[in-house]
Design a protein around this motif. Structure first.
Motif, PDB file in Angstrom:
ATOM      1  N   MET A 241      -1.595 -24.096  26.428  1.00  0.00           N
ATOM      2  CA  MET A 241      -0.821 -24.192  27.668  1.00  0.00           C
ATOM      3  C   MET A 241      -1.521 -23.424  28.789  1.00  0.00           C
ATOM      4  O   MET A 241      -1.620 -23.896  29.917  1.00  0.00           O
ATOM      5  CB  MET A 241       0.595 -23.657  27.449  1.00  0.00           C
ATOM      6  CG  MET A 241       1.469 -24.539  26.570  1.00  0.00           C
ATOM      7  SD  MET A 241       2.985 -23.714  26.016  1.00  0.00           S
ATOM      8  CE  MET A 241       3.799 -23.377  27.578  1.00  0.00           C
ATOM      9  N   ALA A 242      -2.015 -22.210  28.449  1.00  0.00           N
ATOM     10  CA  ALA A 242      -2.696 -21.383  29.447  1.00  0.00           C
ATOM     11  C   ALA A 242      -3.997 -22.023  29.914  1.00  0.00           C
ATOM     12  O   ALA A 242      -4.460 -21.768  31.042  1.00  0.00           O
ATOM     13  CB  ALA A 242      -2.975 -20.001  28.871  1.00  0.00           C
ATOM     14  N   LEU A 243      -4.595 -22.856  29.066  1.00  0.00           N
ATOM     15  CA  LEU A 243      -5.858 -23.532  29.398  1.00  0.00           C
ATOM     16  C   LEU A 243      -5.626 -24.897  30.048  1.00  0.00           C
ATOM     17  O   LEU A 243      -6.559 -25.694  30.181  1.00  0.00           O
ATOM     18  CB  LEU A 243      -6.711 -23.682  28.136  1.00  0.00           C
ATOM     19  CG  LEU A 243      -7.247 -22.366  27.535  1.00  0.00           C
ATOM     20  CD1 LEU A 243      -7.896 -22.616  26.185  1.00  0.00           C
ATOM     21  CD2 LEU A 243      -8.241 -21.710  28.495  1.00  0.00           C
ATOM     22  N   GLY A 244      -4.394 -25.178  30.440  1.00  0.00           N
ATOM     23  CA  GLY A 244      -4.104 -26.405  31.155  1.00  0.00           C
ATOM     24  C   GLY A 244      -3.719 -27.575  30.284  1.00  0.00           C
ATOM     25  O   GLY A 244      -3.593 -28.697  30.767  1.00  0.00           O
ATOM     26  N   GLY A 245      -3.552 -27.328  28.977  1.00  0.00           N
ATOM     27  CA  GLY A 245      -3.100 -28.388  28.083  1.00  0.00           C
ATOM     28  C   GLY A 245      -4.205 -29.061  27.312  1.00  0.00           C
ATOM     29  O   GLY A 245      -3.950 -29.746  26.312  1.00  0.00           O
ATOM     30  N   THR A 246      -5.454 -28.904  27.731  1.00  0.00           N
ATOM     31  CA  THR A 246      -6.601 -29.491  27.044  1.00  0.00           C
ATOM     32  C   THR A 246      -7.773 -28.513  27.112  1.00  0.00           C
ATOM     33  O   THR A 246      -8.030 -27.920  28.170  1.00  0.00           O
ATOM     34  CB  THR A 246      -7.034 -30.825  27.697  1.00  0.00           C
ATOM     35  OG1 THR A 246      -5.928 -31.729  27.714  1.00  0.00           O
ATOM     36  CG2 THR A 246      -8.187 -31.462  26.925  1.00  0.00           C
ATOM     37  N   ALA A 247      -8.485 -28.343  25.993  1.00  0.00           N
ATOM     38  CA  ALA A 247      -9.621 -27.424  25.983  1.00  0.00           C
ATOM     39  C   ALA A 247     -10.482 -27.671  24.767  1.00  0.00           C
ATOM     40  O   ALA A 247     -10.021 -28.215  23.758  1.00  0.00           O
ATOM     41  CB  ALA A 247      -9.131 -25.976  25.999  1.00  0.00           C
ATOM     42  N   ASP A 248     -11.745 -27.257  24.861  1.00  0.00           N
ATOM     43  CA  ASP A 248     -12.607 -27.361  23.692  1.00  0.00           C
ATOM     44  C   ASP A 248     -12.438 -26.112  22.836  1.00  0.00           C
ATOM     45  O   ASP A 248     -11.822 -25.118  23.253  1.00  0.00           O
ATOM     46  CB  ASP A 248     -14.073 -27.581  24.080  1.00  0.00           C
ATOM     47  CG  ASP A 248     -14.652 -26.448  24.915  1.00  0.00           C
ATOM     48  OD1 ASP A 248     -14.127 -25.311  24.845  1.00  0.00           O
ATOM     49  OD2 ASP A 248     -15.626 -26.689  25.637  1.00  0.00           O
ATOM     50  N   LEU A 249     -12.960 -26.164  21.620  1.00  0.00           N
ATOM     51  CA  LEU A 249     -12.759 -25.076  20.673  1.00  0.00           C
ATOM     52  C   LEU A 249     -13.311 -23.749  21.185  1.00  0.00           C
ATOM     53  O   LEU A 249     -12.702 -22.694  20.962  1.00  0.00           O
ATOM     54  CB  LEU A 249     -13.409 -25.425  19.329  1.00  0.00           C
ATOM     55  CG  LEU A 249     -12.597 -26.342  18.412  1.00  0.00           C
ATOM     56  CD1 LEU A 249     -13.421 -26.738  17.193  1.00  0.00           C
ATOM     57  CD2 LEU A 249     -11.298 -25.663  17.976  1.00  0.00           C
ATOM     58  N   ALA A 250     -14.451 -23.790  21.891  1.00  0.00           N
ATOM     59  CA  ALA A 250     -15.037 -22.546  22.385  1.00  0.00           C
ATOM     60  C   ALA A 250     -14.075 -21.830  23.331  1.00  0.00           C
ATOM     61  O   ALA A 250     -13.880 -20.608  23.248  1.00  0.00           O
ATOM     62  CB  ALA A 250     -16.365 -22.834  23.100  1.00  0.00           C
ATOM     63  N   ALA A 251     -13.425 -22.596  24.220  1.00  0.00           N
ATOM     64  CA  ALA A 251     -12.471 -22.002  25.158  1.00  0.00           C
ATOM     65  C   ALA A 251     -11.224 -21.504  24.432  1.00  0.00           C
ATOM     66  O   ALA A 251     -10.671 -20.449  24.755  1.00  0.00           O
ATOM     67  CB  ALA A 251     -12.090 -23.026  26.230  1.00  0.00           C
ATOM     68  N   ILE A 252     -10.787 -22.268  23.427  1.00  0.00           N
ATOM     69  CA  ILE A 252      -9.612 -21.863  22.645  1.00  0.00           C
ATOM     70  C   ILE A 252      -9.902 -20.564  21.907  1.00  0.00           C
ATOM     71  O   ILE A 252      -9.094 -19.632  21.916  1.00  0.00           O
ATOM     72  CB  ILE A 252      -9.202 -22.978  21.668  1.00  0.00           C
ATOM     73  CG1 ILE A 252      -8.706 -24.213  22.445  1.00  0.00           C
ATOM     74  CG2 ILE A 252      -8.125 -22.481  20.706  1.00  0.00           C
ATOM     75  CD1 ILE A 252      -8.476 -25.430  21.574  1.00  0.00           C
ATOM     76  N   TYR A 253     -11.089 -20.479  21.271  1.00  0.00           N
ATOM     77  CA  TYR A 253     -11.465 -19.260  20.555  1.00  0.00           C
ATOM     78  C   TYR A 253     -11.472 -18.052  21.488  1.00  0.00           C
ATOM     79  O   TYR A 253     -10.966 -16.976  21.157  1.00  0.00           O
ATOM     80  CB  TYR A 253     -12.856 -19.407  19.942  1.00  0.00           C
ATOM     81  CG  TYR A 253     -12.987 -20.401  18.812  1.00  0.00           C
ATOM     82  CD1 TYR A 253     -11.899 -20.732  18.013  1.00  0.00           C
ATOM     83  CD2 TYR A 253     -14.211 -21.010  18.539  1.00  0.00           C
ATOM     84  CE1 TYR A 253     -12.020 -21.652  16.978  1.00  0.00           C
ATOM     85  CE2 TYR A 253     -14.352 -21.918  17.506  1.00  0.00           C
ATOM     86  CZ  TYR A 253     -13.256 -22.254  16.734  1.00  0.00           C
ATOM     87  OH  TYR A 253     -13.385 -23.151  15.716  1.00  0.00           O
ATOM     88  N   GLU A 254     -12.052 -18.240  22.666  1.00  0.00           N
ATOM     89  CA  GLU A 254     -12.159 -17.129  23.608  1.00  0.00           C
ATOM     90  C   GLU A 254     -10.781 -16.641  24.041  1.00  0.00           C
ATOM     91  O   GLU A 254     -10.521 -15.434  24.096  1.00  0.00           O
ATOM     92  CB  GLU A 254     -12.969 -17.561  24.836  1.00  0.00           C
ATOM     93  CG  GLU A 254     -13.167 -16.436  25.846  1.00  0.00           C
ATOM     94  CD  GLU A 254     -14.005 -16.864  27.039  1.00  0.00           C
ATOM     95  OE1 GLU A 254     -14.205 -16.041  27.946  1.00  0.00           O
ATOM     96  OE2 GLU A 254     -14.443 -18.042  27.063  1.00  0.00           O
TER      97      GLU A 254
END
Length: 297
Positions: A241-254
Protein backbone atom coordinates in the motif's frame (compact mmCIF):
# COMPACT_ATOMS: atom_id res chain seq x y z
CA UNK A 1 -20.10 -7.06 36.53
CA UNK A 2 -17.11 -6.74 34.22
CA UNK A 3 -15.72 -3.75 36.18
CA UNK A 4 -14.75 -4.22 39.84
CA UNK A 5 -13.88 -1.36 42.18
CA UNK A 6 -13.24 -1.86 45.89
CA UNK A 7 -11.43 1.01 47.67
CA UNK A 8 -11.50 -1.02 50.91
CA UNK A 9 -9.17 -4.03 50.88
CA UNK A 10 -11.08 -5.69 53.70
CA UNK A 11 -9.79 -7.53 56.79
CA UNK A 12 -8.09 -10.35 54.90
CA UNK A 13 -4.34 -10.81 54.45
CA UNK A 14 -1.79 -8.21 55.57
CA UNK A 15 -2.25 -4.55 54.72
CA UNK A 16 1.53 -4.10 54.99
CA UNK A 17 2.14 -6.53 52.10
CA UNK A 18 2.71 -4.32 49.06
CA UNK A 19 0.74 -5.14 45.94
CA UNK A 20 -2.08 -6.81 47.86
CA UNK A 21 -5.34 -7.29 46.00
CA UNK A 22 -8.54 -6.39 47.83
CA UNK A 23 -10.20 -9.43 49.36
CA UNK A 24 -13.49 -8.15 47.99
CA UNK A 25 -12.23 -8.95 44.48
CA UNK A 26 -11.79 -12.61 45.40
CA UNK A 27 -15.11 -12.62 47.22
CA UNK A 28 -16.80 -11.37 44.05
CA UNK A 29 -15.10 -14.05 41.94
CA UNK A 30 -16.05 -16.81 44.37
CA UNK A 31 -19.67 -15.66 44.49
CA UNK A 32 -19.82 -15.66 40.69
CA UNK A 33 -17.99 -18.95 39.98
CA UNK A 34 -18.98 -20.93 43.09
CA UNK A 35 -15.81 -23.08 43.34
CA UNK A 36 -15.65 -25.95 45.82
CA UNK A 37 -11.85 -26.10 45.61
CA UNK A 38 -9.59 -23.07 45.02
CA UNK A 39 -5.83 -22.76 44.53
CA UNK A 40 -3.66 -19.65 44.58
CA UNK A 41 -0.08 -20.51 43.51
CA UNK A 42 1.18 -16.99 44.37
CA UNK A 43 -0.71 -16.40 47.57
CA UNK A 44 1.43 -13.57 48.94
CA UNK A 45 0.10 -12.62 52.37
CA UNK A 46 -2.82 -15.04 52.08
CA UNK A 47 -5.71 -12.74 51.20
CA UNK A 48 -7.36 -15.02 48.64
CA UNK A 49 -7.18 -18.14 50.80
CA UNK A 50 -8.54 -16.35 53.86
CA UNK A 51 -11.55 -15.15 51.85
CA UNK A 52 -12.12 -18.59 50.36
CA UNK A 53 -11.99 -20.43 53.68
CA UNK A 54 -14.31 -17.86 55.27
CA UNK A 55 -16.80 -18.72 52.51
CA UNK A 56 -16.50 -22.48 53.12
CA UNK A 57 -14.31 -23.15 50.08
CA UNK A 58 -11.49 -25.66 50.34
CA UNK A 59 -8.46 -23.50 49.58
CA UNK A 60 -4.74 -24.05 49.02
CA UNK A 61 -2.19 -21.25 49.08
CA UNK A 62 1.28 -21.73 47.63
CA UNK A 63 4.12 -19.26 47.15
CA UNK A 64 7.82 -18.99 46.45
CA UNK A 65 8.41 -17.43 49.87
CA UNK A 66 6.99 -20.55 51.54
CA UNK A 67 9.00 -22.99 49.40
CA UNK A 68 6.83 -23.63 46.34
CA UNK A 69 8.29 -22.79 42.92
CA UNK A 70 5.59 -22.50 40.26
CA UNK A 71 8.24 -22.60 37.50
CA UNK A 72 9.71 -25.91 38.65
CA UNK A 73 6.98 -27.80 40.53
CA UNK A 74 3.58 -29.07 39.46
CA UNK A 75 0.74 -27.35 41.31
CA UNK A 76 -1.41 -30.45 40.87
CA UNK A 77 1.24 -32.76 42.31
CA UNK A 78 1.85 -30.56 45.35
CA UNK A 79 -1.84 -29.98 46.15
CA UNK A 80 -2.84 -33.56 45.30
CA UNK A 81 -6.16 -32.73 43.66
CA UNK A 82 -7.45 -30.51 40.85
CA UNK A 83 -9.41 -27.35 41.63
CA UNK A 84 -12.50 -25.64 40.24
CA UNK A 85 -10.64 -22.33 40.22
CA UNK A 86 -6.89 -21.58 40.09
CA UNK A 87 -6.03 -17.87 40.13
CA UNK A 88 -2.66 -16.14 40.50
CA UNK A 89 -1.76 -12.50 41.15
CA UNK A 90 1.86 -12.36 40.02
CA UNK A 91 4.32 -9.54 40.55
CA UNK A 92 5.10 -7.91 37.23
CA UNK A 93 7.39 -5.36 35.70
CA UNK A 94 9.72 -5.18 38.69
CA UNK A 95 7.64 -2.38 40.21
CA UNK A 96 7.80 -4.17 43.56
CA UNK A 97 10.76 -6.46 44.21
CA UNK A 98 9.64 -9.28 46.50
CA UNK A 99 12.46 -11.75 47.16
CA UNK A 100 15.29 -9.97 48.94
CA UNK A 101 13.01 -7.07 49.78
CA UNK A 102 9.54 -7.99 51.02
CA UNK A 103 10.76 -11.44 52.09
CA UNK A 104 13.95 -13.52 52.28
CA UNK A 105 16.85 -13.24 49.87
CA UNK A 106 16.84 -12.62 46.13
CA UNK A 107 15.54 -15.62 44.15
CA UNK A 108 16.13 -16.16 40.39
CA UNK A 109 12.62 -17.59 39.87
CA UNK A 110 10.89 -14.61 41.47
CA UNK A 111 8.75 -13.07 38.70
CA UNK A 112 9.47 -9.60 40.07
CA UNK A 113 13.14 -10.16 39.21
CA UNK A 114 12.83 -11.11 35.54
CA UNK A 115 15.60 -9.98 33.20
CA UNK A 116 13.21 -8.25 30.81
CA UNK A 117 9.65 -8.37 29.52
CA UNK A 118 10.33 -11.39 27.30
CA UNK A 119 11.65 -13.30 30.31
CA UNK A 120 8.50 -12.36 32.24
CA UNK A 121 6.16 -13.33 29.39
CA UNK A 122 7.75 -16.77 29.16
CA UNK A 123 7.67 -17.37 32.91
CA UNK A 124 4.07 -16.25 33.27
CA UNK A 125 3.14 -18.51 30.34
CA UNK A 126 4.69 -21.45 32.22
CA UNK A 127 2.75 -20.39 35.32
CA UNK A 128 -0.57 -20.29 33.44
CA UNK A 129 0.04 -23.70 31.84
CA UNK A 130 0.82 -25.06 35.32
CA UNK A 131 -2.43 -23.55 36.60
CA UNK A 132 -4.34 -25.02 33.67
CA UNK A 133 -3.02 -28.50 34.49
CA UNK A 134 -4.24 -28.08 38.08
CA UNK A 135 -7.77 -27.11 36.97
CA UNK A 136 -10.65 -29.57 36.66
CA UNK A 137 -12.26 -30.02 33.26
CA UNK A 138 -14.95 -27.34 33.07
CA UNK A 139 -13.21 -25.30 35.78
CA UNK A 140 -11.55 -21.90 35.51
CA UNK A 141 -7.97 -20.71 35.72
CA UNK A 142 -6.69 -17.18 35.43
CA UNK A 143 -4.54 -14.32 36.58
CA UNK A 144 -4.80 -10.78 37.89
CA UNK A 145 -2.37 -8.70 35.87
CA UNK A 146 -1.86 -5.08 34.91
CA UNK A 147 0.06 -3.21 32.25
CA UNK A 148 3.13 -1.04 32.80
CA UNK A 149 4.53 2.15 31.36
CA UNK A 150 8.11 3.17 31.98
CA UNK A 151 10.45 5.48 30.07
CA UNK A 152 7.61 6.20 27.65
CA UNK A 153 7.15 2.55 26.71
CA UNK A 154 3.86 0.78 27.36
CA UNK A 155 3.91 -2.97 27.97
CA UNK A 156 0.57 -4.82 27.82
CA UNK A 157 1.10 -7.93 29.91
CA UNK A 158 -2.55 -8.92 29.71
CA UNK A 159 -2.53 -8.81 25.91
CA UNK A 160 0.50 -11.10 25.81
CA UNK A 161 -1.19 -13.56 28.20
CA UNK A 162 -4.26 -13.74 25.98
CA UNK A 163 -2.13 -14.20 22.86
CA UNK A 164 -0.17 -17.10 24.38
CA UNK A 165 -3.01 -19.14 25.85
CA UNK A 166 -5.66 -21.21 23.98
CA UNK A 167 -7.95 -18.72 22.23
CA UNK A 168 -11.05 -20.91 22.52
CA UNK A 169 -10.68 -21.16 26.33
CA UNK A 170 -10.78 -17.43 27.11
CA UNK A 171 -13.92 -16.95 29.20
CA UNK A 172 -13.79 -13.39 30.56
CA UNK A 173 -11.73 -10.22 30.84
CA UNK A 174 -12.67 -8.13 33.88
CA UNK A 175 -11.35 -4.69 34.80
CA UNK A 176 -10.25 -4.12 38.39
CA UNK A 177 -9.74 -0.53 39.46
CA UNK A 178 -6.66 0.04 41.58
CA UNK A 179 -6.83 2.12 44.75
CA UNK A 180 -4.32 3.48 47.25
CA UNK A 181 -1.25 2.81 45.12
CA UNK A 182 2.14 4.38 45.84
CA UNK A 183 2.01 6.24 42.51
CA UNK A 184 -1.14 8.07 43.65
CA UNK A 185 1.03 10.37 45.79
CA UNK A 186 3.69 10.99 43.12
CA UNK A 187 3.89 13.74 40.53
CA UNK A 188 5.34 12.85 37.13
CA UNK A 189 6.82 15.60 34.97
CA UNK A 190 5.87 15.77 31.29
CA UNK A 191 3.46 12.82 31.55
CA UNK A 192 0.95 13.22 28.71
CA UNK A 193 -0.90 9.93 29.03
CA UNK A 194 -3.14 9.08 32.00
CA UNK A 195 -1.82 6.94 34.82
CA UNK A 196 -2.57 3.24 34.75
CA UNK A 197 -5.11 2.79 37.52
CA UNK A 198 -6.48 -0.63 36.68
CA UNK A 199 -5.59 -4.29 36.43
CA UNK A 200 -7.21 -7.07 34.44
CA UNK A 201 -8.69 -10.30 35.71
CA UNK A 202 -8.24 -12.84 32.92
CA UNK A 203 -10.20 -16.07 33.15
CA UNK A 204 -9.99 -19.14 30.94
CA UNK A 205 -12.25 -22.19 31.13
CA UNK A 206 -10.60 -25.56 30.76
CA UNK A 207 -12.57 -27.90 28.44
CA UNK A 208 -14.50 -30.73 30.08
CA UNK A 209 -13.08 -33.15 27.51
CA UNK A 210 -9.35 -32.75 27.77
CA UNK A 211 -7.05 -33.34 24.82
CA UNK A 212 -3.69 -34.99 25.40
CA UNK A 213 -0.78 -32.82 26.47
CA UNK A 214 0.79 -33.13 23.01
CA UNK A 215 -2.52 -32.17 21.41
CA UNK A 216 -2.70 -29.09 23.61
CA UNK A 217 0.81 -28.11 22.58
CA UNK A 218 -0.11 -28.64 18.94
CA UNK A 219 -3.19 -26.42 19.28
CA UNK A 220 -1.22 -23.62 20.94
CA UNK A 221 1.64 -23.93 18.45
CA UNK A 222 -0.85 -23.70 15.57
CA UNK A 223 -2.44 -20.67 17.19
CA UNK A 224 0.93 -18.92 17.47
CA UNK A 225 1.85 -19.92 13.92
CA UNK A 226 -1.44 -18.51 12.61
CA UNK A 227 -0.85 -15.30 14.55
CA UNK A 228 2.63 -14.91 13.08
CA UNK A 229 1.40 -15.71 9.56
CA UNK A 230 -1.31 -13.09 9.90
CA UNK A 231 1.28 -10.56 11.07
CA UNK A 232 3.43 -11.20 7.99
CA UNK A 233 0.44 -10.94 5.65
CA UNK A 234 -0.63 -7.63 7.19
CA UNK A 235 2.93 -6.33 7.05
CA UNK A 236 3.43 -7.16 3.37
CA UNK A 237 0.04 -5.71 2.45
CA UNK A 238 0.83 -2.47 4.31
CA UNK A 239 4.19 -2.24 2.54
CA UNK A 240 2.55 -2.66 -0.89
CA UNK A 241 0.00 0.00 0.00
CA UNK A 242 2.84 2.38 0.93
CA UNK A 243 4.50 1.62 -2.43
CA UNK A 244 1.39 2.63 -4.36
CA UNK A 245 -0.16 -0.82 -4.72
CA UNK A 246 2.41 -2.26 -7.14
CA UNK A 247 6.15 -2.86 -6.69
CA UNK A 248 8.98 -5.18 -7.57
CA UNK A 249 10.54 -7.49 -5.00
CA UNK A 250 13.60 -5.26 -4.49
CA UNK A 251 11.38 -2.34 -3.44
CA UNK A 252 9.23 -4.60 -1.25
CA UNK A 253 12.33 -5.99 0.49
CA UNK A 254 13.69 -2.52 1.13
CA UNK A 255 10.41 -1.28 2.57
CA UNK A 256 9.96 -4.37 4.76
CA UNK A 257 13.47 -3.96 6.18
CA UNK A 258 12.63 -0.36 7.06
CA UNK A 259 9.29 -1.04 8.69
CA UNK A 260 9.16 -4.65 9.90
CA UNK A 261 9.13 -5.31 13.65
CA UNK A 262 12.68 -6.04 14.74
CA UNK A 263 12.02 -9.66 15.67
CA UNK A 264 10.76 -10.31 12.12
CA UNK A 265 13.37 -8.32 10.22
CA UNK A 266 16.14 -10.14 12.11
CA UNK A 267 14.91 -13.47 10.73
CA UNK A 268 17.71 -14.55 8.34
CA UNK A 269 15.07 -16.07 6.03
CA UNK A 270 12.74 -13.08 5.99
CA UNK A 271 13.03 -12.47 2.24
CA UNK A 272 11.90 -16.04 1.57
CA UNK A 273 9.04 -15.43 4.00
CA UNK A 274 7.95 -12.36 2.04
CA UNK A 275 7.92 -14.36 -1.21
CA UNK A 276 5.96 -17.16 0.51
CA UNK A 277 3.34 -14.69 1.74
CA UNK A 278 2.98 -13.15 -1.72
CA UNK A 279 2.59 -16.55 -3.39
CA UNK A 280 0.25 -18.12 -0.83
CA UNK A 281 -2.32 -15.33 -0.48
CA UNK A 282 -3.84 -14.82 -3.93
CA UNK A 283 -6.83 -13.13 -2.29
CA UNK A 284 -4.48 -10.32 -1.21
CA UNK A 285 -1.67 -10.27 -3.78
CA UNK A 286 -1.40 -10.72 -7.55
CA UNK A 287 1.68 -11.34 -9.69
CA UNK A 288 1.85 -8.78 -12.50
CA UNK A 289 4.98 -10.20 -14.07
CA UNK A 290 8.04 -12.03 -12.84
CA UNK A 291 9.24 -10.30 -9.67
CA UNK A 292 6.50 -7.66 -9.66
CA UNK A 293 3.53 -7.78 -7.29
CA UNK A 294 0.34 -5.81 -6.75
CA UNK A 295 -2.61 -5.77 -4.40
CA UNK A 296 -5.27 -8.16 -5.64
CA UNK A 297 -8.30 -6.52 -7.20
Amino acid sequence: MSVLSFPDRGPWGKSSWRGNCSGHVYKSLFEQLQPSVFIDPMVGSGTSVEVAREMGIQAFGLDLHSGFNVLRESILSVVGQPADLVVSHPPYGGMILYSGNVWGSSHPDDLSRCIDDQDFHEKLHITLLNQREATKGGGYYGTIIGDWRRNGRYTSYQAECIARMPADELAAVLIKQQHNTVSDSRAYARMKMPRILHEYILLWQKPKVIASFLSNLSIMAHQQSARLASTWKSLVRTVLMALGGTADLAAIYEKVSENAPERLANNPNWKAKVRQVLNQHSDHFASCERGVWALAA
